[in-house]
Design a protein around this motif. Structure first.
Motif, PDB file in Angstrom:
ATOM      1  N   LEU A   9       0.827  -1.208   0.000  1.00 37.37           N
ATOM      2  CA  LEU A   9       0.000   0.000   0.000  1.00 37.37           C
ATOM      3  C   LEU A   9       0.856   1.250   0.000  1.00 37.37           C
ATOM      4  N   MET A  59       2.300   1.710  -3.463  1.00 38.19           N
ATOM      5  CA  MET A  59       1.253   2.185  -4.359  1.00 38.19           C
ATOM      6  C   MET A  59       1.027   3.677  -4.164  1.00 38.19           C
ATOM      7  N   VAL A  72      -1.384   0.350 -10.308  1.00 34.97           N
ATOM      8  CA  VAL A  72      -2.274  -0.624  -9.661  1.00 34.97           C
ATOM      9  C   VAL A  72      -1.812  -2.065  -9.905  1.00 34.97           C
ATOM     10  N   ALA A  77       1.299  -2.655  -7.792  1.00 33.49           N
ATOM     11  CA  ALA A  77       0.980  -2.746  -6.369  1.00 33.49           C
ATOM     12  C   ALA A  77       0.359  -4.102  -6.041  1.00 33.49           C
ATOM     13  N   ILE A  78      -0.517  -4.577  -6.908  1.00 36.64           N
ATOM     14  CA  ILE A  78      -1.127  -5.897  -6.704  1.00 36.64           C
ATOM     15  C   ILE A  78      -0.050  -6.975  -6.740  1.00 36.64           C
ATOM     16  N   ALA A 131       1.738  -6.931  -3.503  1.00 33.43           N
ATOM     17  CA  ALA A 131       0.897  -7.466  -2.435  1.00 33.43           C
ATOM     18  C   ALA A 131       0.888  -8.992  -2.477  1.00 33.43           C
ATOM     19  N   GLN A 168      -6.669  -6.162   0.364  1.00 36.11           N
ATOM     20  CA  GLN A 168      -5.712  -5.257  -0.273  1.00 36.11           C
ATOM     21  C   GLN A 168      -6.049  -5.027  -1.739  1.00 36.11           C
ATOM     22  N   VAL A 169      -6.300  -6.104  -2.453  1.00 36.02           N
ATOM     23  CA  VAL A 169      -6.595  -5.976  -3.882  1.00 36.02           C
ATOM     24  C   VAL A 169      -7.869  -5.164  -4.094  1.00 36.02           C
ATOM     25  N   MET A 213      -7.007  -1.526  -3.465  1.00 39.48           N
ATOM     26  CA  MET A 213      -6.173  -0.988  -4.542  1.00 39.48           C
ATOM     27  C   MET A 213      -6.995  -0.714  -5.796  1.00 39.48           C
ATOM     28  N   GLY A 226      -7.653   2.848  -7.377  1.00 36.46           N
ATOM     29  CA  GLY A 226      -7.222   3.022  -8.764  1.00 36.46           C
ATOM     30  C   GLY A 226      -8.323   3.544  -9.657  1.00 36.46           C
TER      31      GLY A 226
END
Length: 254
Positions: A32, A35, A60, A63-64, A67, A117-118, A121, A125
């Motif tokens: 996070l 991101m 995005v 970041a995924i 994660a 988290q996803v 995000m 996004g």
């Protein structure tokens, strides 16, 4: 399978994971934070739109990716190794709990963290224009595939590595290699051709290829069906190996 035993074991594993400041908070905050950093850069310095590359468009998916690998490697392999070094796994080995039950009860907390988290995000996004709403279902589906593969690999490493420090160091190296040598951040065409040809056929590259299809102007190197097949096959092999090679204590041969 004893459902009551599994429920209690899952609750125990979940409490231990949330209380683990070293690995839980790293897996929670690091993706996070990265991101936020790159999204802030993209918003402050938008530059000219480029159909071939967009920093905002890659934030995005990247970041995924972080994660998934943070939870799959650092928050999975290292805690398992810590349980072994403390003798917790050896104690569990004297009970009716099987290797598969230990791994299965370890999963739900990690799955819940990644899903949250996803979802966050993707929501951020879409809100700031860094992800298309139409790409959300595909990104979520690809994320689940990635979590399965990276998580299975994390359990394989955690079942073999003796200490949490070794597991954490190996996890970091594997995470960085997966990120930078999969063509996701830097095109593989920049590497010497022999190296690029080898890297194109790594399982992590097939997963990155699936992510690339959701980037602005992104083009897949492999057919989608082939990438999905390779990721699922890698997951199945890693799960099988993780269960078979899982060690209860440091001196156990297998």
């Amino acid at each position: 399978m004893n459902t009551s035993l599994m429920r209690e074991l899952t609750l125990l594993q979940t409490r231990e994971f949330v209380r683990d400041r070293r690995y839980f908070y790293f897996a929670l905050i690091f993706p996070l934070g990265m991101m936020g950093l790159f999204l802030g850069m993209a918003l402050l310095f938008p530059g000219e739109p480029d159909p071939e590359f967009s920093l905002r468009g890659i934030v995005v998916p990247m970041a995924i990716f972080m994660a998934l690998t943070s939870v799959g490697f650092m928050a999975t392999a290292a805690p398992l190794a810590a349980m072994r070094s403390k003798g917790t796994l050896r104690l569990l080995g004297t009970t009716p709990v099987s290797r598969a039950q230990v791994i299965l009860s370890h999963m739900p907390a990690r799955l819940g963290l990644v899903l949250a988290q996803v979802a966050a995000m993707l929501a951020v996004g879409v809100a700031v224009g860094a992800a298309e709403l139409s790409a959300v279902p595909a990104l979520f589906g690809v994320s689940l595939l990635g979590l399965a593969m990276f998580g299975a690999l994390g359990y394989l490493m955690g079942g073999l590595l003796a200490t949490p420090d070794v597991a954490a160091n190996v996890s970091t190296l594997v995470q960085l290699a997966a990120l930078f040598l999969s063509g996701f951040v830097f095109p593989l065409d920049l590497l010497p051709d022999p190296a690029a040809q080898v890297l194109r056929y790594l399982p992590t590259t097939f997963f990155a290829d699936l992510m690339a299809t959701q980037l602005p102007g992104g083009e897949a190197v492999h057919p989608v069906w082939l990438s999905v097949t390779v990721v699922l096959a890698t997951t199945a092999v890693c799960i099988l190996l993780a269960v078979r090679t899982f060690r209860w204590d440091q001196g156990e041969a297998g």
